[in-house]
Design an enzyme around this catalytic site. Structure first.
Site, mmCIF file in Angstrom:
data_model
loop_
_atom_site.group_PDB
_atom_site.id
_atom_site.type_symbol
_atom_site.label_atom_id
_atom_site.label_comp_id
_atom_site.label_asym_id
_atom_site.label_seq_id
_atom_site.Cartn_x
_atom_site.Cartn_y
_atom_site.Cartn_z
ATOM 1 N N TYR A 118 -80.444 -46.136 -36.731
ATOM 2 C CA TYR A 118 -80.777 -47.314 -37.812
ATOM 3 C C TYR A 118 -81.605 -48.163 -36.714
ATOM 4 O O TYR A 118 -82.850 -48.371 -37.196
ATOM 5 C CB TYR A 118 -79.573 -48.052 -37.823
ATOM 6 C CG TYR A 118 -79.895 -49.231 -38.907
ATOM 7 C CD1 TYR A 118 -80.236 -49.051 -40.102
ATOM 8 C CD2 TYR A 118 -79.648 -50.584 -38.550
ATOM 9 C CE1 TYR A 118 -80.357 -50.267 -40.989
ATOM 10 C CE2 TYR A 118 -80.003 -51.672 -39.076
ATOM 11 C CZ TYR A 118 -80.131 -51.521 -40.489
ATOM 12 O OH TYR A 118 -80.531 -52.621 -41.270
ATOM 13 N N GLN A 125 -75.370 -61.224 -28.421
ATOM 14 C CA GLN A 125 -75.813 -62.393 -29.126
ATOM 15 C C GLN A 125 -76.613 -61.995 -30.223
ATOM 16 O O GLN A 125 -77.434 -61.183 -30.084
ATOM 17 C CB GLN A 125 -76.460 -63.427 -28.048
ATOM 18 C CG GLN A 125 -75.768 -64.015 -27.021
ATOM 19 C CD GLN A 125 -76.336 -64.769 -26.044
ATOM 20 O OE1 GLN A 125 -77.137 -64.495 -25.531
ATOM 21 N NE2 GLN A 125 -76.289 -66.193 -26.100
ATOM 22 N N THR A 128 -71.580 -63.556 -30.457
ATOM 23 C CA THR A 128 -72.163 -64.400 -31.560
ATOM 24 C C THR A 128 -72.864 -63.755 -32.589
ATOM 25 O O THR A 128 -73.572 -62.918 -32.265
ATOM 26 C CB THR A 128 -72.892 -65.735 -30.879
ATOM 27 O OG1 THR A 128 -73.920 -65.177 -30.400
ATOM 28 C CG2 THR A 128 -72.129 -66.408 -29.767
ATOM 29 N N ASN A 148 -77.932 -61.091 -39.849
ATOM 30 C CA ASN A 148 -76.700 -60.696 -40.548
ATOM 31 C C ASN A 148 -76.648 -61.760 -41.876
ATOM 32 O O ASN A 148 -76.682 -62.966 -41.917
ATOM 33 C CB ASN A 148 -75.666 -61.260 -39.637
ATOM 34 C CG ASN A 148 -75.417 -60.401 -38.632
ATOM 35 O OD1 ASN A 148 -76.127 -60.473 -37.505
ATOM 36 N ND2 ASN A 148 -74.297 -59.837 -38.503
ATOM 37 N N GLY A 181 -64.177 -61.598 -28.952
ATOM 38 C CA GLY A 181 -64.428 -62.251 -30.142
ATOM 39 C C GLY A 181 -65.240 -63.574 -29.767
ATOM 40 O O GLY A 181 -65.655 -64.270 -30.375
ATOM 41 N N GLY A 202 -85.019 -46.003 -36.366
ATOM 42 C CA GLY A 202 -85.559 -45.989 -37.491
ATOM 43 C C GLY A 202 -86.301 -47.058 -38.071
ATOM 44 O O GLY A 202 -87.353 -46.939 -38.461
ATOM 45 N N PHE A 242 -63.338 -58.837 -42.370
ATOM 46 C CA PHE A 242 -62.529 -60.095 -42.144
ATOM 47 C C PHE A 242 -62.018 -60.450 -43.299
ATOM 48 O O PHE A 242 -60.536 -60.843 -43.669
ATOM 49 C CB PHE A 242 -62.978 -61.311 -41.323
ATOM 50 C CG PHE A 242 -63.452 -61.117 -40.092
ATOM 51 C CD1 PHE A 242 -62.974 -59.678 -39.357
ATOM 52 C CD2 PHE A 242 -63.859 -62.056 -39.049
ATOM 53 C CE1 PHE A 242 -63.251 -59.481 -37.877
ATOM 54 C CE2 PHE A 242 -64.138 -61.574 -37.695
ATOM 55 C CZ PHE A 242 -63.754 -60.600 -37.285
ATOM 56 N N VAL A 295 -68.965 -57.476 -40.405
ATOM 57 C CA VAL A 295 -67.615 -58.286 -39.833
ATOM 58 C C VAL A 295 -67.113 -59.108 -41.019
ATOM 59 O O VAL A 295 -66.108 -59.511 -41.242
ATOM 60 C CB VAL A 295 -68.087 -59.003 -38.572
ATOM 61 C CG1 VAL A 295 -69.402 -60.032 -38.872
ATOM 62 C CG2 VAL A 295 -66.948 -59.651 -37.992
#
Length: 320
Positions: free
Chosen positions: A151, A282, A216, A180, A213, A154, A197, A193
């Protein structure tokens, strides 16, 4: 092609039945455009565009962009590619082909048509970044032979192709590096994520946190993202990108999990698993260019966007 001229124009959206692609198709139809969605349904879903089928200005075509496409359109949005680790690692060779061969085929089509073309690139081109936040002039810290490389590399190669077509053929290009993104129409099993969740919380299952966890992410609601894509495509030919698009409010993964538990009213507990290979510590976009070139910044707060996304998953999972 100016922003106002979407009306009565024929627009191609590859990956149009995907999470982001379906929202983009919807927005383009709202402007009066005729929209052709192209998707092979590897990760896209007919459910995402089912509500658009009755619109006489919408057409859904099943096609794999690794093969040439012969069609007449005025502009192209190239979003075709699996975008979550579970999906793009399922068939990594095909993922690379989709990014590279797909870009070649769509650029060839745009060249023939003399059409403006948008490329959905990704923050993954930065890899596990050594600078924070990430600016567009940062070349990245990418593992070229890891499990995520299909990914990451690419998409990096696709950017190379876009800029070579721009330099060699004066093709009008727009390249966005998408960070994101979340919202309705995410797949419950995509491994992202936010969706993971929410689904675990709604089912009352333990919430799986990788690592401690403390890593970030910066989460952008899909409506904000689509607005930025539309604005980028409408800019003059002097603006090619790459331009970061995302939200620059940074949260730890643990903070996200706690927000989801609170908003769902779940009793789920957190469980911790080893961090996957090459998972970045991060991720936060520098949005200076986006603000200057697009007069845009994200508006939807994480909690508000999560409420909409949770409501969607409640319906999708048929949980009252």
């Amino acid at each position: 092609m100016p922003f106002e001229s979407y009306k009565n124009s024929r627009i191609l959206v590859t990956g149009g039945a995907g999470f982001i692609g379906s929202h983009l198709c919807e927005r383009l139809l709202d402007t009066g455009a005729e929209v052709v969605s192209v998707d092979n349904y590897f990760t896209g879903s007919r459910r995402n565009i089912a509500h658009l089928i009755a619109n006489p200005l919408f057409e859904a075509v099943r096609h794999d962009v690794t093969f040439p496409l012969y069609i007449e359109v005025d502009a192209i949005f190239n979003l075709a590619c699996p975008a979550s680790p579970i999906h793009y690692q399922r068939d990594p060779v095909q993922t690379t082909k989709t990014s590279v061969h797909g870009a070649i085929n769509m650029l060839g089509l745009a060249k023939r048509l003399k059409a403006r073309i948008f490329q959905a690139s990704t923050s993954e081109v930065y890899g596990d970044p050594l600078i924070h936040p990430q600016t567009e002039d940062y070349w990245g810290n990418v593992n070229p032979i890891g499990i995520r490389s299909c990914y990451d590399e690419g998409k990096r190669c696709a950017e190379t192709l876009f800029f070579d077509y721009w330099r060699q053929h004066s093709l009008p290009i727009k390249v966005a590096r998408i960070f994101n993104t979340y919202g309705p129409r995410m797949q419950p099993n995509d491994g992202r994520v936010v969706s993971s969740f929410i689904v675990q919380a709604l089912k009352g299952e333990p919430i799986t946190v990788f690592g401690d966890g403390g890593q970030t992410r910066s989460f952008c609601y899909v409506d904000d993202l689509v607005e930025a894509i539309m604005r980028l495509m409408a800019t003059g030919e002097d603006i090619t990108g790459p331009i970061n698009i995302g939200n620059n409010s940074e949260f730890t993964i643990r903070e996200l999990a706690e927000k989801v538990i609170k908003l769902t009213g779940s009793r789920s507990q957190l469980i911790f698993q080893p961090l996957p290979q090459d998972d970045p510590r991060q991720r936060q976009p520098d949005l200076t260019k986006a603000k200057a070139a697009l007069d845009w910044e994200p508006k939807v707060a994480l909690e508000d966007g999560l409420k909409e996304t949770i409501a969607y998953f409640k319906r999708a999972l048929e949980i009252a």
